[in-house]
Design an enzyme around this catalytic site. Sequence first.
Site, PDB file in Angstrom:
ATOM      1  N   THR A 135       0.991  -1.369   0.027  1.00  0.00           N
ATOM      2  CA  THR A 135       0.002  -0.059   0.068  1.00  0.00           C
ATOM      3  C   THR A 135       1.060   1.348  -0.082  1.00  0.00           C
ATOM      4  O   THR A 135       1.941   1.055   0.350  1.00  0.00           O
ATOM      5  CB  THR A 135      -0.867  -0.077   1.199  1.00  0.00           C
ATOM      6  OG1 THR A 135      -1.482   1.290   1.445  1.00  0.00           O
ATOM      7  CG2 THR A 135      -0.180  -0.239   2.443  1.00  0.00           C
ATOM      8  N   ASP A 136       0.244   2.287  -0.536  1.00  0.00           N
ATOM      9  CA  ASP A 136       0.882   3.637  -0.290  1.00  0.00           C
ATOM     10  C   ASP A 136       1.102   4.355   0.962  1.00  0.00           C
ATOM     11  O   ASP A 136       1.870   5.177   1.149  1.00  0.00           O
ATOM     12  CB  ASP A 136       0.264   4.726  -1.176  1.00  0.00           C
ATOM     13  CG  ASP A 136      -1.345   5.076  -0.870  1.00  0.00           C
ATOM     14  OD1 ASP A 136      -1.791   4.511   0.256  1.00  0.00           O
ATOM     15  OD2 ASP A 136      -1.985   5.814  -1.565  1.00  0.00           O
ATOM     16  N   GLU A 137       0.381   3.668   1.949  1.00  0.00           N
ATOM     17  CA  GLU A 137       0.197   4.272   3.320  1.00  0.00           C
ATOM     18  C   GLU A 137       1.536   4.140   4.041  1.00  0.00           C
ATOM     19  O   GLU A 137       1.798   4.640   5.249  1.00  0.00           O
ATOM     20  CB  GLU A 137      -0.790   3.478   4.209  1.00  0.00           C
ATOM     21  CG  GLU A 137      -2.124   3.817   3.590  1.00  0.00           C
ATOM     22  CD  GLU A 137      -3.396   3.540   4.526  1.00  0.00           C
ATOM     23  OE1 GLU A 137      -2.994   3.534   5.775  1.00  0.00           O
ATOM     24  OE2 GLU A 137      -4.521   3.590   4.266  1.00  0.00           O
ATOM     25  N   TYR A 161      -1.917  -0.314  10.876  1.00  0.00           N
ATOM     26  CA  TYR A 161      -2.118  -0.907   9.857  1.00  0.00           C
ATOM     27  C   TYR A 161      -0.696  -0.773   8.639  1.00  0.00           C
ATOM     28  O   TYR A 161      -0.235  -1.487   8.389  1.00  0.00           O
ATOM     29  CB  TYR A 161      -3.460  -0.619   9.094  1.00  0.00           C
ATOM     30  CG  TYR A 161      -3.454  -0.763   7.603  1.00  0.00           C
ATOM     31  CD1 TYR A 161      -3.422  -2.112   7.191  1.00  0.00           C
ATOM     32  CD2 TYR A 161      -3.194   0.271   6.640  1.00  0.00           C
ATOM     33  CE1 TYR A 161      -3.453  -2.434   5.833  1.00  0.00           C
ATOM     34  CE2 TYR A 161      -3.274  -0.259   5.348  1.00  0.00           C
ATOM     35  CZ  TYR A 161      -3.333  -1.581   4.867  1.00  0.00           C
ATOM     36  OH  TYR A 161      -3.074  -1.876   3.493  1.00  0.00           O
ATOM     37  N   LYS A 165       2.130  -3.025   7.650  1.00  0.00           N
ATOM     38  CA  LYS A 165       2.400  -3.260   6.035  1.00  0.00           C
ATOM     39  C   LYS A 165       3.864  -2.997   5.741  1.00  0.00           C
ATOM     40  O   LYS A 165       4.455  -3.765   4.840  1.00  0.00           O
ATOM     41  CB  LYS A 165       1.503  -2.603   5.024  1.00  0.00           C
ATOM     42  CG  LYS A 165       0.031  -3.168   5.260  1.00  0.00           C
ATOM     43  CD  LYS A 165      -0.290  -4.314   4.832  1.00  0.00           C
ATOM     44  CE  LYS A 165       0.140  -4.402   3.117  1.00  0.00           C
ATOM     45  NZ  LYS A 165      -0.239  -5.837   2.455  1.00  0.00           N
TER      46      LYS A 165
END
Length: 359
Positions: A135-137, A161, A165
């Site tokens: 993810t970009d997060e 989260y 990741k």
Amino acid sequence: MDNTILVTGGAGFIGSNFILRWMEREVAAVLNLDKLTYAGNLHNLASVAHDRRYEFVEGDIADRSVLRSLFDRRKPRSVVHSAAESHVDRSIRGPEDFIRTNIDGTFALLEETRAYWEKLNAKDRVDFRFLHVSTDEVYGSLGPADPPFSETTPYAPNSPYAASKAASDHLVRAYKHTYDLPTLTTNCSNNYGRFQFPEKLIPLMIFNALNGKPLPVYGDGQNVRDWLYVGDHCDAIATVLQRGRVGQTYNIGGWNEKRNLEIVETICDIVDEMAGKLASSRRSLITFVTDRPGHDRRYAMDARKIERELGWRPKETFDSGIRKTVKWYLENDEWVRGVTSGSYRKWIETQYSSSVPRK
Ligand code: NAD
Ligand code: DAU
């Protein structure tokens, strides 16, 4: 090695869209390993359930004996790892499952993949791929004038989260660097489309708008996300799997930054148009509520590398993708009813009953 890909988390939103797309266009068989948490839904895959090229196994990616027996029996040529706990708000209320699945689970999967891969013959070892869906997060939050995240942006995850990741991305990187496992990592922006669980912004707003319920917008509604139609993300994953350079990471995004409030207003207008107006426009249901703790302000992806190297670009515009999505939720009332009973109601009550409406 057999002509099979092992997909983890294939009963989830992106996993099931990916499997359906794959089965339509590719020859290789699919082995779907999914724990069927609240987010896993086998109804998504009903159209391929009886296809001889498809097999579903209920199991946990953290269970190494299950993984070992699957590798022994099916001898996959690739792994597409999309299983994860994926909802930021749930990670804030209870991070433990995120650490267990996203970190421990990815570690178990990497270890069993490595044990299997090391026993392959030289040619199969070269051909094998482990693709990690991320993810970009992991990159944190952008200021209004910052350039979008690129593959070299330093990691700065802000939620449990995102941290889990990020940890899994680092493990994947280390398995390439240390053991030479042929890995690929994709970091993607916010997806929307059919089969998305209505805890996430877009399906939650469609569901509530259809039912005349309040539309809870966190904070001032000015947080920005870069939205990508799920079919485009699935095409990108397949492209990277087939042609990506081993050991590389690829950022995937929609070139489509939008503020949350704009998204919610657009959904209100489309639902008004497609389902018929209530007494007043659904925009009147918008309710500003307490902000998400640590809420990232802005995400945006620089997806030039995947375009330059692999020729991938999103096909869907936001306008066409969001209309398709609202239409799908309107036409698939049974699917929606199936996922919005029991535990879903409990989650909504836990998450939103303490949210204070802001004037
Ligand atoms: P999802 O929550 O809809 O689905 C996750 C799936 O994984 C479910 O089917 C669930 O049953 C399964 N699962 C969870 N824990 C498991 C375990 N321990 N063992 C086996 N299966 C397990 O998630 P999603 O939105 O489809 O996201 C898929 C992947 O894509 C995730 O890795 C996520 O981080 C990443 N991602 C999502 C988005 C997005 O916008 N949704 C964007 C970028 C990246
Ligand atoms: O960016 C990629 C990520 O996108 C994925 O890695 C995650 O798995 C996925 O859940 C998603 O994370 P977000 O937190 O960005 O998505 P979510 O749909 O939860 O929220 C989108 C924005 O909308 C965010 O700024 C918070 C806001 N929001 C969300 C909900 C659920 C609201 O204002 N109200 C809400 O009720």
